[in-house]
Scaffold this active site. Structure first.
Site, PDB file in Angstrom:
ATOM      1  N   ASP A   1       0.844  -1.196   0.000  1.00  0.00           N
ATOM      2  CA  ASP A   1       0.000   0.000   0.000  1.00  0.00           C
ATOM      3  C   ASP A   1       0.875   1.241   0.000  1.00  0.00           C
ATOM      4  O   ASP A   1       1.648   1.452   0.932  1.00  0.00           O
ATOM      5  CB  ASP A   1      -0.906  -0.043   1.242  1.00  0.00           C
ATOM      6  CG  ASP A   1      -1.703   1.239   1.409  1.00  0.00           C
ATOM      7  OD1 ASP A   1      -1.887   1.958   0.400  1.00  0.00           O
ATOM      8  OD2 ASP A   1      -2.140   1.519   2.547  1.00  0.00           O
TER       9      ASP A   1
ATOM     10  N   ASP B   1      -4.065   3.943   2.741  1.00  0.00           N
ATOM     11  CA  ASP B   1      -5.503   3.708   2.956  1.00  0.00           C
ATOM     12  C   ASP B   1      -5.781   2.274   3.412  1.00  0.00           C
ATOM     13  O   ASP B   1      -6.933   1.859   3.543  1.00  0.00           O
ATOM     14  CB  ASP B   1      -6.318   4.046   1.694  1.00  0.00           C
ATOM     15  CG  ASP B   1      -6.014   3.114   0.526  1.00  0.00           C
ATOM     16  OD1 ASP B   1      -5.090   2.274   0.651  1.00  0.00           O
ATOM     17  OD2 ASP B   1      -6.689   3.227  -0.514  1.00  0.00           O
TER      18      ASP B   1
ATOM     19  N   ASP C   1      -1.942  -1.205  -3.710  1.00  0.00           N
ATOM     20  CA  ASP C   1      -2.258  -0.464  -4.934  1.00  0.00           C
ATOM     21  C   ASP C   1      -1.147  -0.609  -5.969  1.00  0.00           C
ATOM     22  O   ASP C   1      -0.110  -1.218  -5.708  1.00  0.00           O
ATOM     23  CB  ASP C   1      -2.528   1.014  -4.604  1.00  0.00           C
ATOM     24  CG  ASP C   1      -1.445   1.597  -3.705  1.00  0.00           C
ATOM     25  OD1 ASP C   1      -0.256   1.320  -3.968  1.00  0.00           O
ATOM     26  OD2 ASP C   1      -1.784   2.311  -2.731  1.00  0.00           O
TER      27      ASP C   1
ATOM     28  N   ASP D   1      -5.592 -10.733 -15.192  1.00  0.00           N
ATOM     29  CA  ASP D   1      -6.726 -11.593 -14.903  1.00  0.00           C
ATOM     30  C   ASP D   1      -7.864 -11.181 -15.824  1.00  0.00           C
ATOM     31  O   ASP D   1      -8.089  -9.986 -16.052  1.00  0.00           O
ATOM     32  CB  ASP D   1      -7.157 -11.421 -13.432  1.00  0.00           C
ATOM     33  CG  ASP D   1      -7.504 -12.745 -12.784  1.00  0.00           C
ATOM     34  OD1 ASP D   1      -8.341 -13.462 -13.349  1.00  0.00           O
ATOM     35  OD2 ASP D   1      -6.948 -13.044 -11.717  1.00  0.00           O
TER      36      ASP D   1
ATOM     37  N   ASP E   1     -10.375 -16.395 -15.567  1.00  0.00           N
ATOM     38  CA  ASP E   1     -11.176 -16.790 -14.408  1.00  0.00           C
ATOM     39  C   ASP E   1     -12.300 -17.749 -14.799  1.00  0.00           C
ATOM     40  O   ASP E   1     -13.057 -17.471 -15.743  1.00  0.00           O
ATOM     41  CB  ASP E   1     -11.771 -15.509 -13.809  1.00  0.00           C
ATOM     42  CG  ASP E   1     -12.356 -15.716 -12.429  1.00  0.00           C
ATOM     43  OD1 ASP E   1     -11.578 -16.016 -11.513  1.00  0.00           O
ATOM     44  OD2 ASP E   1     -13.584 -15.577 -12.273  1.00  0.00           O
TER      45      ASP E   1
ATOM     46  N   HIS F   1      -4.716 -17.258  -4.562  1.00  0.00           N
ATOM     47  CA  HIS F   1      -5.524 -16.439  -3.656  1.00  0.00           C
ATOM     48  C   HIS F   1      -6.780 -17.161  -3.179  1.00  0.00           C
ATOM     49  O   HIS F   1      -7.548 -16.604  -2.397  1.00  0.00           O
ATOM     50  CB  HIS F   1      -5.896 -15.141  -4.370  1.00  0.00           C
ATOM     51  CG  HIS F   1      -6.755 -15.399  -5.572  1.00  0.00           C
ATOM     52  ND1 HIS F   1      -6.286 -16.064  -6.688  1.00  0.00           N
ATOM     53  CD2 HIS F   1      -8.049 -15.123  -5.833  1.00  0.00           C
ATOM     54  CE1 HIS F   1      -7.267 -16.177  -7.569  1.00  0.00           C
ATOM     55  NE2 HIS F   1      -8.347 -15.605  -7.078  1.00  0.00           N
ATOM     56  N   ASP F   2      -7.043 -18.372  -3.683  1.00  0.00           N
ATOM     57  CA  ASP F   2      -8.223 -19.132  -3.266  1.00  0.00           C
ATOM     58  C   ASP F   2      -7.873 -20.330  -2.391  1.00  0.00           C
ATOM     59  O   ASP F   2      -8.764 -21.081  -1.989  1.00  0.00           O
ATOM     60  CB  ASP F   2      -8.980 -19.672  -4.498  1.00  0.00           C
ATOM     61  CG  ASP F   2      -9.557 -18.572  -5.374  1.00  0.00           C
ATOM     62  OD1 ASP F   2      -9.933 -17.514  -4.833  1.00  0.00           O
ATOM     63  OD2 ASP F   2      -9.634 -18.781  -6.603  1.00  0.00           O
TER      64      ASP F   2
HETATM   65  C1  GLC Z   1     -12.295 -17.695  -9.408  1.00  0.00           C
HETATM   66  C2  GLC Z   1     -11.400 -16.776  -8.626  1.00  0.00           C
HETATM   67  C3  GLC Z   1     -12.027 -16.513  -7.306  1.00  0.00           C
HETATM   68  C4  GLC Z   1     -13.343 -15.817  -7.545  1.00  0.00           C
HETATM   69  C5  GLC Z   1     -14.239 -16.630  -8.463  1.00  0.00           C
HETATM   70  C6  GLC Z   1     -15.352 -15.803  -8.997  1.00  0.00           C
HETATM   71  O1  GLC Z   1     -12.395 -18.938  -8.832  1.00  0.00           O
HETATM   72  O2  GLC Z   1     -10.118 -17.318  -8.528  1.00  0.00           O
HETATM   73  O3  GLC Z   1     -11.213 -15.745  -6.467  1.00  0.00           O
HETATM   74  O4  GLC Z   1     -13.992 -15.618  -6.328  1.00  0.00           O
HETATM   75  O5  GLC Z   1     -13.547 -17.102  -9.593  1.00  0.00           O
HETATM   76  O6  GLC Z   1     -14.882 -14.850  -9.899  1.00  0.00           O
END
Ligand code: GLC
Length: 559
Positions: free
Chosen positions: A21, A25, A29, A98, A199, A331-332
Site C-alpha cells: 500500500d 488507505d 495499490d 486476470d 477466471d 488467492h483461493d
Molecule cells: C475464481 C477466482 C475466485 C473468484 C471466483 C469468482 O475462482 O479465482 O477468487 O472468487 O472465480 O470470480
C-alpha cells in the site's frame, strides 16, 4: 517438444489488495507494486500475473468488474497502470492480466441495461429465466452459498449468478457478448500486456435447458461445478477457439485457463499443443485431495500417495499433447506450508522443491516464497472473504454445522489465509501499510518477513531463488523445463521422489514430506551413475543403497 517462452517461465501472482500500500488507505495499490518490482525481478521470475485491478465495487475483491477498461479507484489510475506495465517490461518481465468474463459486476453498464426492461438492448447478454412453480428456475446453488438465482423485482424474472448475486453470469451464446469481450481483450493486448489468466473459463457455456443437478444428502442446492453442471459445457471449446482465432493468435501471449472441474481429457483440448485454445490450464484435482467427505468445508488429511499419483497422472497424460501449470498456492487456497507442511521453513522448501522441478510452468503466489503461513484469525468477525462469511452463516443458521467445529475447518481452509498482507519487514503492519490494513496482518510477521530472509542465506526466499535459477538459468534449465517425468516409489507415504529423464541428462528429486527421518532406497540405475548434488535444503545427503532423508529434507541430483 516445441519450445515456447511460456514453457520456460516462472510466474509470480500478485493479489494487489494485499501486496503493498503506497498511500496509507490500508489497501494495496499499483504504485505499491511498482515499488516492489526489483524484489520480484530478484526472485528470478519473468512473468507477473495480477489478480483483477479493474474498476469494481469489490463484492468479491475485484472478481466483480464494473468497467473492464478502467482501474479500481483504490488501486490507482490508468496512468499508474501504464507506469507499472512499463516498469515490468523495463526489467525484462512480462505481465499477465486476470480476465473475468464468466460474469460481470451487477454494476457493469451491460447489466444495468440488461435488467432495465424485458426488451432492453442487452437483455440477452445475461441469463434470465421465468420463475418455476413460484420459485427459482432450477435447484442450482451459488458457489458462495444460497441459490444461484436472484429474483429481479422490476422485470419479474430471475437472473443466474454462479457466484455472488453481484456477479451475474454473462450469456456467451449471444454473439454480441463474445464480440464485446474479444474487443475488450484486444484493447488490452494493444496496450502491450503479455497474457491472460482466465477466471473460471470452463464455466462460460451453460448446459442446454439448465437442468436440475443431483443433490447429495445434506446439500441445500445443486453444485454448479459437479458433472452435468456449468463446467466444460457444450460450446466452451468452440468459444475458446473463436477467441483464439480472433484475439489470442494475433499476439504472443501466455494464456492460462482456470478450469474448475477439468479432467485430463478436457485439459488436452483446452491446452492443446497445437495452440488452438490456451497455453495451459489450472486443474484442481490435487488441491481437492485433502477435502473431507463433505466437500470444501470439511477437512480431511492428505495421503501423500494420492497427491503423487495425481500429479504423476497429469505429468504423464499431458506430456507432448498439452502443457501443465504447477501450483499449490493462489488467492483461493490456504497456505501450503500450513496445509501439507508443519509451518517450518524447511517444510516450505521441501514442498516447493517437489512442485518446481516437475514439467510445467510454476506459479508462485505472493508470500509463498517466504513460507507465509495460515493466519490465526480467531472469530468469524475477522474474516473478510464473502465465500467464507456466507458459508459460515448459511451452515450454522440452517443448523447443518456447529459454529465451533465449522470455525476450526474455516481456520484451515478459508481463502483469507492467502490474503493477509505481504510481510515485508518487522515494522508496523509488516511494512504493508502505514494505515489500517483492510484485513488483519499475520502476527508472525515480526520474525517471518522478506527483509529478514533477504539477509539469511538459508531462508525460504533464497531457496525459491535457487529453485527458480535452476529452471531459468542453469546448465540444467532444458532438463528442468523439457525432460520427461517418472514417479518413484509411488506407494511410499512419506517420500516424494521422481526422475526427470532426458537425452542430455537426468535429474533426481527426493523430498521427505514428513517431520521424521525416513529411510529411502534410490533406484539402482541412479546408484550406478555418476551423480552430482545440485541442491539440498539440509546437510549434504549422499546417495546410497539405503539412505536416510532428514525431516522435510529435499535434494536434487543430476546425472
Ligand atoms: C475464481 C477466482 C475466485 C473468484 C471466483 C469468482 O475462482 O479465482 O477468487 O472468487 O472465480 O470470480
Amino acid at each position: 517438444m516445441e519450445r515456447a517462452w511460456w514453457k520456460e517461465s516462472v510466474v509470480y501472482q500478485i493479489y494487489p489488495r494485499s501486496f503493498c500500500d503506497s498511500d496509507g488507505d490500508g489497501v494495496g495499490d499499483l504504485p505499491g507494486i511498482l515499488s516492489k518490482l526489483d524484489y520480484i525481478r530478484d526472485l528470478g521470475v519473468n512473468v507477473i500475473w495480477l489478480s483483477p485491478v479493474y474498476r469494481s465495487p469489490n463484492d468479491d475483491n475485484g472478481y466483480d468488474i464494473s468497467d473492464y477498461r478502467d482501474i479500481m479507484e483504490e488501486f490507482g489510475t490508468m496512468a499508474d497502470f501504464d507506469a507499472l506495465l512499463e516498469g515490468i517490461h523495463e526489467r525484462g518481465m512480462k505481465l499477465v492480466m486476470d480476465l473475468v468474463v464468466n460474469h460481470t459486476s451487477d454494476e457493469h453498464a451491460w447489466f444495468v441495461d440488461s435488467r432495465s426492461s424485458r426488451d432492453a438492448d442487452k437483455r440477452d447478454w445475461y441469463i434470465w429465466r421465468e420463475a418455476k412453480n413460484g420459485g427459482a428456475p432450477n435447484n442450482w446453488g451459488s458457489s458462495f452459498s444460497g441459490p444461484a438465482w436472484e429474483w429481479d423485482e422490476k422485470t419479474g424474472m430471475y437472473y443466474l449468478h454462479c457466484f455472488s448475486k453481484k456477479q451475474p453470469d454473462l450469456n456467451w451464446d449471444d454473439p454480441r457478448v463474445r464480440d464485446a469481450v474479444f474487443d475488450m481483450m484486444d484493447w488490452w493486448c494493444r496496450k502491450g500486456i503479455d497474457g491472460f489468466r482466465m477466471d473460471v473459463i470452463s464455466m462460460i457455456s451453460k448446459p442446454a435447458g439448465l437442468p436440475d443437478l443431483p443433490l447429495e444428502p445434506g446439500q441445500l442446492y445443486g453444485n454448479v461445478c459437479a458433472p452435468g453442471g456449468t463446467c466444460n459445457g457444450p460450446h466452451v471449446h468452440e468459444y475458446l477457439r473463436e477467441m483464439n482465432r480472433r484475439v489470442l493468435s494475433r499476439y504472443d501471449l501466455l494464456t492460462v485457463g482456470e478450469t474448475a472441474g477439468v479432467t485430463v481429457e478436457e485439459a488436452r483440448r483446452y491446452a492443446a499443443a497445437d495452440g488452438s485454445e490456451l497455453s495451459m490450464v489450472f486443474q484442481f484435482e490435487h488441491v481437492g485431495l485433502d477435502e473431507g467427505p463433505g466437500g470444501k468445508w470439511s477437512a480431511g488429511r492428505l495421503f501423500l500417495p494420492d497427491l503423487k499419483k495425481n500429479l504423476a497422472k497429469w505429468q504423464r497424460e499431458l506430456e507432448g499433447r498439452a502443457w501443465n501449470s504447477l501450483f499449490f498456492c493462489n488467492h483461493d487456497q490456504p497456505r501450503v506450508v500450513s496445509r501439507w507442511g508443519d509451518d517450518s521453513p524447511r517444510s516450505a522448501k521441501c514442498i516447493a522443491t517437489a512442485l518446481h522441478l516437475m514439467q510445467g510452468t510454476p506459479y508462485v503466489y505472493q508470500g509463498e516464497e517466504l513460507g507465509m503461513t495460515n493466519c490465526p484469525f480467531g472469530g468469524i468477525e475477522n474474516y473478510r472473504d464473502l465465500e467464507t462469511v456466507n458459508a459460515y452463516r448459511e451452515l450454522t443458521e440452517t443448523g447443518l454445522r456447529q459454529p465451533e467445529e465449522l470455525l476450526a475447518v474455516i481456520a484451515r481452509k478459508s481463502r483469507d489465509n492467502a490474503r493477509t498482507p505481504m510481510q515485508w519487514d518487522a515494522g508496523p503492519n509488516a511494512g504493508f501499510t502505514s494505515g489500517r490494513p483492510w484485513i488483519m496482518v499475520n502476527p508472525n510477521y515480526r520474525t517471518l518477513n522478506a527483509a529478514a530472509q533477504e539477509k539469511d542465506p538459508d531462508s525460504v526466499l533464497n531457496w525459491y531463488r535457487a529453485l527458480i535459477r535452476l529452471r531459468r538459468e542453469s546448465p540444467w534449465r532444458d532438463a528442468v523445463v523439457y525432460n520427461g517425468f517418472e514417479l518413484l516409489d509411488e506407494e511410499d507415504e512419506r517420500i516424494f521422489a521422481y526422475l526427470r529423464p532426458g537425452e542430455s541428462g537426468t535429474l533426481l528429486v527426493a523430498c521427505n514430506f514428513s517431520p521424521e527421518p525416513c529411510r529411502w532406497a534410490p533406484p539402482k540405475r541412479v546408484l550406478e551413475a555418476e551423480t552430482r548434488l545440485l541442491l539440498a535444503n539440509a546437510g549434504e545427503p549422499r546417495l546410497a543403497e539405503s539412505m536416510t532423508l532428514e525431516p522435510w529434507q529435499a535434494a536434487v541430483w543430476a546425472f
